[in-house]
Design a protein around this motif. Sequence first.
Motif, mmCIF file in Angstrom:
data_model
loop_
_atom_site.group_PDB
_atom_site.id
_atom_site.type_symbol
_atom_site.label_atom_id
_atom_site.label_comp_id
_atom_site.label_asym_id
_atom_site.label_seq_id
_atom_site.Cartn_x
_atom_site.Cartn_y
_atom_site.Cartn_z
ATOM 1 N N LEU B 16 -16.086 -7.016 0.534
ATOM 2 C CA LEU B 16 -15.458 -5.606 -0.328
ATOM 3 C C LEU B 16 -13.951 -6.129 -0.555
ATOM 4 O O LEU B 16 -13.264 -5.981 -1.565
ATOM 5 C CB LEU B 16 -15.580 -4.548 0.368
ATOM 6 C CG LEU B 16 -15.317 -3.143 -0.278
ATOM 7 C CD1 LEU B 16 -15.738 -3.274 -1.398
ATOM 8 C CD2 LEU B 16 -15.500 -2.113 0.486
ATOM 9 N N MET B 20 -12.119 -6.419 -3.981
ATOM 10 C CA MET B 20 -11.104 -5.574 -4.289
ATOM 11 C C MET B 20 -9.727 -6.234 -4.717
ATOM 12 O O MET B 20 -8.840 -5.599 -5.378
ATOM 13 C CB MET B 20 -10.508 -4.400 -3.211
ATOM 14 C CG MET B 20 -11.814 -3.424 -2.871
ATOM 15 S SD MET B 20 -11.302 -2.117 -1.968
ATOM 16 C CE MET B 20 -10.380 -1.052 -3.193
ATOM 17 N N ARG B 23 -10.333 -9.025 -8.073
ATOM 18 C CA ARG B 23 -11.146 -8.842 -9.172
ATOM 19 C C ARG B 23 -10.892 -9.516 -10.318
ATOM 20 O O ARG B 23 -11.912 -9.901 -10.870
ATOM 21 C CB ARG B 23 -11.212 -7.273 -9.133
ATOM 22 C CG ARG B 23 -12.143 -6.638 -9.924
ATOM 23 C CD ARG B 23 -11.750 -5.164 -10.477
ATOM 24 N NE ARG B 23 -11.730 -4.495 -9.238
ATOM 25 C CZ ARG B 23 -12.422 -3.543 -8.744
ATOM 26 N NH1 ARG B 23 -13.462 -3.294 -9.174
ATOM 27 N NH2 ARG B 23 -12.291 -2.717 -7.815
ATOM 28 N N SER B 49 -14.916 6.345 -11.214
ATOM 29 C CA SER B 49 -14.059 5.283 -11.778
ATOM 30 C C SER B 49 -14.313 3.911 -10.991
ATOM 31 O O SER B 49 -14.620 2.863 -11.531
ATOM 32 C CB SER B 49 -12.535 5.582 -11.846
ATOM 33 O OG SER B 49 -12.193 6.163 -10.762
ATOM 34 N N GLU B 50 -14.342 4.059 -9.806
ATOM 35 C CA GLU B 50 -14.627 2.696 -9.002
ATOM 36 C C GLU B 50 -16.095 2.236 -8.935
ATOM 37 O O GLU B 50 -16.354 0.955 -9.420
ATOM 38 C CB GLU B 50 -14.239 2.611 -7.252
ATOM 39 C CG GLU B 50 -14.446 1.425 -6.717
ATOM 40 C CD GLU B 50 -13.649 0.453 -7.091
ATOM 41 O OE1 GLU B 50 -12.494 0.818 -7.867
ATOM 42 O OE2 GLU B 50 -13.724 -0.740 -6.856
ATOM 43 N N ARG B 53 -16.351 0.381 -12.352
ATOM 44 C CA ARG B 53 -15.894 -1.111 -12.200
ATOM 45 C C ARG B 53 -16.740 -1.882 -11.569
ATOM 46 O O ARG B 53 -16.728 -3.122 -11.677
ATOM 47 C CB ARG B 53 -14.619 -1.166 -11.555
ATOM 48 C CG ARG B 53 -13.663 -0.026 -12.227
ATOM 49 C CD ARG B 53 -12.097 -0.684 -12.472
ATOM 50 N NE ARG B 53 -11.584 -0.554 -11.140
ATOM 51 C CZ ARG B 53 -10.506 -1.401 -10.751
ATOM 52 N NH1 ARG B 53 -9.731 -2.013 -11.622
ATOM 53 N NH2 ARG B 53 -10.124 -1.555 -9.457
ATOM 54 N N ASP B 207 -17.033 8.642 3.230
ATOM 55 C CA ASP B 207 -15.717 8.657 3.645
ATOM 56 C C ASP B 207 -15.014 10.013 3.309
ATOM 57 O O ASP B 207 -14.589 9.937 2.054
ATOM 58 C CB ASP B 207 -15.015 7.527 3.132
ATOM 59 C CG ASP B 207 -13.461 6.933 3.485
ATOM 60 O OD1 ASP B 207 -13.047 8.276 3.986
ATOM 61 O OD2 ASP B 207 -12.975 6.253 3.437
ATOM 62 N N LEU B 210 -11.497 10.143 1.347
ATOM 63 C CA LEU B 210 -11.830 9.627 -0.173
ATOM 64 C C LEU B 210 -12.389 11.013 -0.888
ATOM 65 O O LEU B 210 -11.987 11.195 -1.987
ATOM 66 C CB LEU B 210 -12.940 8.655 -0.132
ATOM 67 C CG LEU B 210 -12.295 6.921 -0.233
ATOM 68 C CD1 LEU B 210 -13.344 6.075 -0.548
ATOM 69 C CD2 LEU B 210 -11.076 6.921 -0.867
ATOM 70 N N TYR B 212 -11.846 14.014 -0.136
ATOM 71 C CA TYR B 212 -10.598 15.156 -0.112
ATOM 72 C C TYR B 212 -9.443 14.619 -0.959
ATOM 73 O O TYR B 212 -8.903 15.361 -1.692
ATOM 74 C CB TYR B 212 -10.206 15.670 1.159
ATOM 75 C CG TYR B 212 -11.035 16.224 1.938
ATOM 76 C CD1 TYR B 212 -11.911 17.347 1.474
ATOM 77 C CD2 TYR B 212 -11.640 15.761 3.335
ATOM 78 C CE1 TYR B 212 -12.852 18.061 2.322
ATOM 79 C CE2 TYR B 212 -12.652 16.330 4.111
ATOM 80 C CZ TYR B 212 -13.264 17.538 3.306
ATOM 81 O OH TYR B 212 -14.191 18.093 4.240
ATOM 82 N N ARG B 213 -9.208 13.493 -0.920
ATOM 83 C CA ARG B 213 -8.028 12.687 -1.721
ATOM 84 C C ARG B 213 -8.485 12.766 -3.213
ATOM 85 O O ARG B 213 -7.668 12.795 -3.969
ATOM 86 C CB ARG B 213 -7.867 11.285 -1.263
ATOM 87 C CG ARG B 213 -7.236 11.232 0.045
ATOM 88 C CD ARG B 213 -6.569 9.740 0.574
ATOM 89 N NE ARG B 213 -6.016 9.773 1.699
ATOM 90 C CZ ARG B 213 -6.520 9.015 2.649
ATOM 91 N NH1 ARG B 213 -7.364 8.099 2.464
ATOM 92 N NH2 ARG B 213 -5.942 8.991 3.838
ATOM 93 N N SER B 214 -9.686 12.375 -3.337
ATOM 94 C CA SER B 214 -9.945 12.179 -4.917
ATOM 95 C C SER B 214 -11.404 12.279 -5.519
ATOM 96 O O SER B 214 -11.747 11.941 -6.463
ATOM 97 C CB SER B 214 -9.569 10.713 -5.253
ATOM 98 O OG SER B 214 -10.000 9.615 -4.336
ATOM 99 N N PHE B 220 -16.187 3.204 -0.429
ATOM 100 C CA PHE B 220 -16.104 2.078 -1.370
ATOM 101 C C PHE B 220 -17.527 1.129 -1.098
ATOM 102 O O PHE B 220 -18.262 0.642 -2.058
ATOM 103 C CB PHE B 220 -14.933 1.247 -1.648
ATOM 104 C CG PHE B 220 -13.838 1.964 -2.402
ATOM 105 C CD1 PHE B 220 -14.047 3.546 -2.552
ATOM 106 C CD2 PHE B 220 -12.942 1.202 -3.153
ATOM 107 C CE1 PHE B 220 -13.279 3.972 -3.663
ATOM 108 C CE2 PHE B 220 -12.044 2.188 -3.841
ATOM 109 C CZ PHE B 220 -12.159 3.275 -4.246
#
Lengths: 80, 597
Positions: B16, B20, B23, B49-50, B53, B207, B210, B212-214, B220
Amino acid sequence: MNTNDVLNKVQETMRGVFENPQINLNLQSSAKDISEWTSLNHINLIVALEHTFNIRFDLGEVEDLANIEELVHLIIEKSQ
Amino acid sequence: MSQNQLLEALEYPFNLSTIMTKRAQIVGELSKLKGIEKRVAVLGESNTSELVRLLDLFLQKNNIKPVFFESNYGQGRQDILSNNVELLKFKPDIVYIHSNYFNIRQWPKYSDAPEQIERLVSNEFESFRTVWDKIGTSLKCLVIQNNFEPSPYRPLGNLDFAHHSGSINFINAINQKIANYAQQNSNFIVNDINYQASLLGLDKWFDFNLWYRSKYAMSFAALTLVAHNIGNMLSSHWGLTKRCLVLDLDNTLWGGVIGDDGQTGIEIGPDSVKGQAHQDFQRYIRKLSERGISLAIASKNSLESAKLGLSHPHSILKHEDFASVQANWGPKSDSIQQISKEVSLGFDSLLFIDDNPAEREIIHQFLPNVATPNVGRNIADYALKIDRAGFFEASKLESEDTNRNQFYADNVQREEHKLQFDSYLDYLKSLEMSAILAKFDQENISRIFQLINKTNQFNLTSRRYNMESVQNCIGSSNTIAIYGRLLDKFGDNGIVSVIVGHILEGVCHIDINLMSCRVLNRQMEFAMLDQLIEFCKTQKIRTVIGEYIESDRNKLVENFYESAGFQLDRRSQNTSFWSLDVSQHQSKNQAIKVSIV
């Protein structure tokens, strides 16, 4: 790891995640100095830093960092 | 970082950090690969979005060049129900609905009676089913749907599994309904995130930071595993997965060296630690073979030694289980070229398993399209290495697949039979072949769809149809769409050929003309053409146009239309056009008795 080591590693990670090898960081750099540092990219940077340094940022710790210096100190503190 | 290291980051268990931070370089390497363009709609019930990708990387790695439609956050199912114009215009080849634990709207209360909980299960399921049904009538494309992973919390602890109001019990009930739906709907496949989450471990799967943040519904690492799985499912759907497993013998199928140790000296079976693992590895291979994967051997041994090893009483696999056995002292790259010919499969359909890194390297150098995974040195891990990578992902299981090895076994008999005849035609006649040809029908549509989307070698145009296009051929007045089944005295070969002609201003244009390679050189291709022309005559069509579009894999048929009596009209870069005056047509089929239904 001292401040400089961490700063360099943060810079390297950021260059990779933001796909821009030209990014140069100093301790005073902040999100507004780096055009790629969007809110979405911020999440990817945080995940990449967590993997790079093998740490985990708590909720609230990385939501409003004033500058890179704060981030570097946080990483040093977490790594101990 | 080398090209290999960059692309290895995309192999299970994935790197990973590399994905990241490197890429751009990975994308650069992937852009050198060939691929088919496909339109992929990702309908997110959370932030995708991730995921998009990552999907881009894993699809390109599997030779699929994706174009994406991504719904706005949380709008996934809404985009379907409200007929989002952008999505309709996008015309996806597939829709992937990325949902999970966070999309369960109402969990049971502990006080709920079992009937109330059944209703809740139904409500959750129906909220998805209406979307899938809608896709079936509006977009008419393949749907990939996640099932649900176990909930991260267990307020009841272990009782959450068995109690009717338990959270795990609830998830399992919904998942069962999803599986039932998939069994009844051919254009619907399930991405099993329940398994993927257990593979990764729930603590790594979720996670919550992640979320709560977004509003990322999983970590990931989890998204990477999901992207890998979707990539494999689509590979399978479009016929790009492996179809033949090529195996080494010594220290792969058994422990030790048969030529030195003899039959009693090799390790296979319950009598030794490694012997058990080799035997279980063989059991796993047997399972692959039973679901239609062809087996072959590439070994540096004499043929006698190879046969001796395979006749070991504890060997699960026997000599006759292999479609091709290459046991000799030449380079394995030569052996694998021979295998490719004998099983009629291209190099990119082959997976090579050998404990010896030097042998893998030779294949990697000389036949780079053959997959040569590093299986390591520990026999206990070999089956896992193959399984986790998803080389043999199956999007569906047709009776044609499970019978394939019978077809090959029948072929061996046919080959032996052939030796008794002086002329090839005499041999063909002795096979007592009969073909049953019919216009496309509902009953056989999924086999027709499979042939259209998976046949690479005897395929004049390599055109792929989605399910909707196949459906449209049924009962259409300006399309002649025929499938053919071939039988002979050794058995039923199943549906092996498809030809589709579109009629435009009194001319029939052959859009698809393909045949399974297992009936190569049996005159079936001519029987099919004859029938197309018969249908043309009844519709007063005077001219048939055939087209050959060169691909990496269909050289075999470049002269087909010439051999069938067509005249060359014109030739452009990789395409040639051929025409035939219907009244001049002479049948080239002398060996097959044809009946029409």
